[in-house]
Design an enzyme around this catalytic site. Structure first.
Site, PDB file in Angstrom:
ATOM      1  N   PHE A 119       9.648   3.544   8.649  1.00 11.48           N
ATOM      2  CA  PHE A 119      10.192   2.303   9.221  1.00 11.48           C
ATOM      3  C   PHE A 119       9.962   1.065   8.364  1.00 11.48           C
ATOM      4  O   PHE A 119      10.225  -0.041   8.799  1.00 11.48           O
ATOM      5  CB  PHE A 119       9.588   2.056  10.613  1.00 11.48           C
ATOM      6  CG  PHE A 119      10.004   3.095  11.608  1.00 11.48           C
ATOM      7  CD1 PHE A 119      11.341   3.301  11.906  1.00 11.48           C
ATOM      8  CD2 PHE A 119       9.052   3.866  12.247  1.00 11.48           C
ATOM      9  CE1 PHE A 119      11.721   4.265  12.822  1.00 11.48           C
ATOM     10  CE2 PHE A 119       9.430   4.833  13.173  1.00 11.48           C
ATOM     11  CZ  PHE A 119      10.777   5.029  13.460  1.00 11.48           C
ATOM     12  N   GLY A 120       9.420   1.207   7.171  1.00 10.79           N
ATOM     13  CA  GLY A 120       9.247   0.008   6.336  1.00 10.79           C
ATOM     14  C   GLY A 120       7.998   0.082   5.490  1.00 10.79           C
ATOM     15  O   GLY A 120       7.410   1.154   5.316  1.00 10.79           O
ATOM     16  N   ASP A 156      -0.173  17.080  16.503  1.00 14.59           N
ATOM     17  CA  ASP A 156       0.179  17.267  15.091  1.00 14.59           C
ATOM     18  C   ASP A 156      -1.094  17.260  14.237  1.00 14.59           C
ATOM     19  O   ASP A 156      -1.151  16.607  13.192  1.00 14.59           O
ATOM     20  CB  ASP A 156       1.162  16.190  14.636  1.00 14.59           C
ATOM     21  CG  ASP A 156       1.904  16.612  13.359  1.00 14.59           C
ATOM     22  OD1 ASP A 156       1.899  17.814  13.032  1.00 14.59           O
ATOM     23  OD2 ASP A 156       2.480  15.734  12.689  1.00 14.59           O
ATOM     24  N   LEU A 214       0.830  -1.219   0.000  1.00 15.86           N
ATOM     25  CA  LEU A 214       0.000   0.000   0.000  1.00 15.86           C
ATOM     26  C   LEU A 214       0.854   1.253   0.000  1.00 15.86           C
ATOM     27  O   LEU A 214       0.449   2.302  -0.473  1.00 15.86           O
ATOM     28  CB  LEU A 214      -0.876   0.034   1.264  1.00 15.86           C
ATOM     29  CG  LEU A 214      -2.006  -0.967   1.354  1.00 15.86           C
ATOM     30  CD1 LEU A 214      -2.535  -1.054   2.777  1.00 15.86           C
ATOM     31  CD2 LEU A 214      -3.131  -0.540   0.414  1.00 15.86           C
TER      32      LEU A 214
HETATM   33  P1  AMP Z   1       3.478   5.312   7.375  1.00 18.28           P
HETATM   34  O1  AMP Z   1       4.660   4.451   7.657  1.00 18.28           O
HETATM   35  O2  AMP Z   1       2.420   5.236   8.445  1.00 18.28           O
HETATM   36  O3  AMP Z   1       3.853   6.726   7.017  1.00 18.28           O
HETATM   37  O4  AMP Z   1       2.776   4.686   6.076  1.00 18.28           O
HETATM   38  C1  AMP Z   1       3.385   4.669   4.820  1.00 18.28           C
HETATM   39  C2  AMP Z   1       2.327   4.564   3.736  1.00 18.28           C
HETATM   40  O5  AMP Z   1       1.609   3.328   3.866  1.00 18.28           O
HETATM   41  C3  AMP Z   1       1.268   5.638   3.811  1.00 18.28           C
HETATM   42  O6  AMP Z   1       1.652   6.775   3.094  1.00 18.28           O
HETATM   43  C4  AMP Z   1       0.070   4.941   3.180  1.00 18.28           C
HETATM   44  O7  AMP Z   1       0.190   4.976   1.760  1.00 18.28           O
HETATM   45  C5  AMP Z   1       0.227   3.501   3.600  1.00 18.28           C
HETATM   46  N1  AMP Z   1      -0.527   3.210   4.826  1.00 18.28           N
HETATM   47  C6  AMP Z   1      -0.103   3.341   6.103  1.00 18.28           C
HETATM   48  N2  AMP Z   1      -1.054   2.977   6.990  1.00 18.28           N
HETATM   49  C7  AMP Z   1      -2.132   2.623   6.244  1.00 18.28           C
HETATM   50  C8  AMP Z   1      -3.473   2.171   6.571  1.00 18.28           C
HETATM   51  N3  AMP Z   1      -3.854   2.010   7.830  1.00 18.28           N
HETATM   52  N4  AMP Z   1      -4.297   1.896   5.557  1.00 18.28           N
HETATM   53  C9  AMP Z   1      -3.905   2.053   4.267  1.00 18.28           C
HETATM   54  N5  AMP Z   1      -2.681   2.483   3.894  1.00 18.28           N
HETATM   55  C10 AMP Z   1      -1.803   2.768   4.863  1.00 18.28           C
END
Ligand code: AMP
Length: 429
Positions: free
Chosen positions: A145-146, A255, A140
């Site tokens: 962190f990954g 934030d 997605l």
């Molecule tokens: P993050 O590490 O939380 O910044 O997430 C990185 C990317 O993963 C985000 O920009 C979204 O595209 C996707 N993502 C993170 N959390 C979710 C979620 N709960 N549902 C759908 N996509 C997500």
């Protein structure tokens, strides 16, 4: 450095939904905007097996588009280019051939429900392999962190997001654990839900509620969305409900900004507040120096004690931007923005406020007060006339021209911040 054309979308476009006469195409944003903000996308299609490309649209800002009035059983391929003020990127990779037929039942297992039924639950770290309970599906996105993948819980057949975290440094691990601890306490339908946790040591997998509708502001600037004051009331009510729950738990988000308010699904008006990375439990005398300049409350700028009403200032700024597309304290530099915040210097002078109700103005005025004690709390906001008398709010479309520009500028800013972060990392290494 002069700006150049952007890079193409980072990934191959794919169909998120197909009916007997339409295809909803989804694609990723650019990996590099060329130094000038991406202003939209160019979508093209061709009969599968040919290169007879035909423009579908050049006027779409979000990363999805529904192509309508297609012929049943046609097989089509799609490609997307990113546009900025310099020109067009090269096209993305070409999609798999997509047959225009009603989606078959087999896809049902990954169908996303409008919103997960909300059930409070106990979340414990499991040391078993995540794959024992979940099937891991498409990526997605990627974060600090990954990677994050779509996943399917084997027992319930429900779809979630699995975030794979590799926290190498002790400080990173602490940061992740802090966010998990906060999320465990925040079980409310308007706050992104943590569902499960796996792993040990530096490798963790957290299972989150899936949100696939993108940022609220991007949704409302979509051509197909007519933004009205009634809609703003609906969104602000949900934001205040999420805030009220957090603040009752004595947790401050710290934030609150448009990017942290997402829509549950592409066609849903239900929102979720996300990103609890900076959230803190309230303690007397707590001071913070974090957040995003435009949305900072005066007490954060001066590094004075904060409380839950610190978030409510930011909620006031969000409401002002949503209604007008203008940022109330934005100056030409960060310094000027901070000065405007400290002087609480803002106004209703722009002509776009002529058609905005007095109730909405009063709602915002009750939040943009220098002393946090004088601001309305989330509970008081939920009792405010503007939100209570939702039925009386205007259904007249609000001009979105400024909001569209605002969203493009924020995206651009996000890009600069990412580059700045990369430069910082490089100078540390
Ligand atoms: P993050 O590490 O939380 O910044 O997430 C990185 C990317 O993963 C985000 O920009 C979204 O595209 C996707 N993502 C993170 N959390 C979710 C979620 N709960 N549902 C759908 N996509 C997500």
């Amino acid at each position: 450095m002069p700006a150049e054309v952007p890079e193409p979308p980072a990934d191959t476009p794919f169909a998120s939904k197909v009916t007997k006469d339409s295809v909803t195409l989804v694609w990723a944003g650019t990996t590099y905007d060329g130094g000038a903000a991406v202003t939209g996308y160019h979508v093209e299609m061709a009969p599968a097996g040919t290169t007879s490309w035909k423009t579908v649209t050049k006027d779409v800002f979000s990363t999805n588009y529904t192509i309508k009035n297609l012929k049943e059983n046609d097989k089509l391929i799609f490609r997307v280019s990113c546009l900025n003020s310099v020109g067009s990127s090269k096209p993305s990779d070409v999609s798999e051939p997509i047959a225009v037929v009603e989606s078959a039942g087999g896809e049902d297992e990954l169908e996303e429900p409008d919103e997960m039924a909300f059930q409070p639950r106990q979340i414990e770290f499991k040391t078993t392999n995540v794959k024992q309970f979940y099937e891991i599906k498409d990526e997605l996105g990627r974060g600090k962190f990954g990677t994050v993948n779509k996943c399917l819980e084997k027992s319930s057949k429900r779809v979630f997001a699995a975030k794979f975290i590799k926290a190498e440094q002790p400080a990173d691990k602490k940061e992740v654990e802090h966010e998990i601890d906060i999320m465990k306490k925040l079980q409310h339908p308007k706050l992104l839900q943590l569902y499960d946790c796996f792993g040990a040591g530096n490798n963790m997998v957290i299972i989150l509620e899936l949100v696939s509708g993108g940022e609220l502001f991007e949704r409302v600037i979509d051509e197909e969305f007519d933004l009205t004051e009634k809609d703003c009331v609906m969104f602000m009510t949900q934001i205040c409900e999420g805030m009220q729950f957090m603040h009752d738990k004595k947790i401050i988000h710290l934030d609150m900004k448009p990017e942290n308010i997402l829509c549950v699904r592409k066609n849903s008006n239900k929102i979720k507040i996300i990103d609890f990375g900076l959230a803190q439990e309230f303690k007397d005398g707590l001071k913070v120096s974090c957040g995003t300049p435009e949305f900072l409350a005066p007490e954060v700028v001066t590094f004075d004690p904060v409380n839950v009403n610190t978030d409510m200032w930011s909620v006031g700024v969000i409401a002002y931007v949503l209604l007008s597309g203008l940022s109330p304290f934005m100056g030409d530099s960060e310094g000027e923005t901070m000065t405007n915040i400290l002087k609480v210097e803002w106004d209703w002078d722009d002509e776009c406020f002529d058609d905005i109700s007095d109730a909405s103005k009063n709602f915002i005025e009750s939040l943009l007060k220098k002393e946090k004690e004088d601001r309305n709390s989330a509970s008081q906001c939920l009792q405010h006339d503007w939100l209570i008398k939702a039925g009386a709010a205007s259904s007249k479309a609000i001009s979105k021209a400024k909001l569209k520009k605002y969203v493009i500028r924020r995206k651009w800013q996000k890009g600069i911040n990412a580059v700045r972060a990369m430069i910082r990392v490089k100078s540390i290494v």
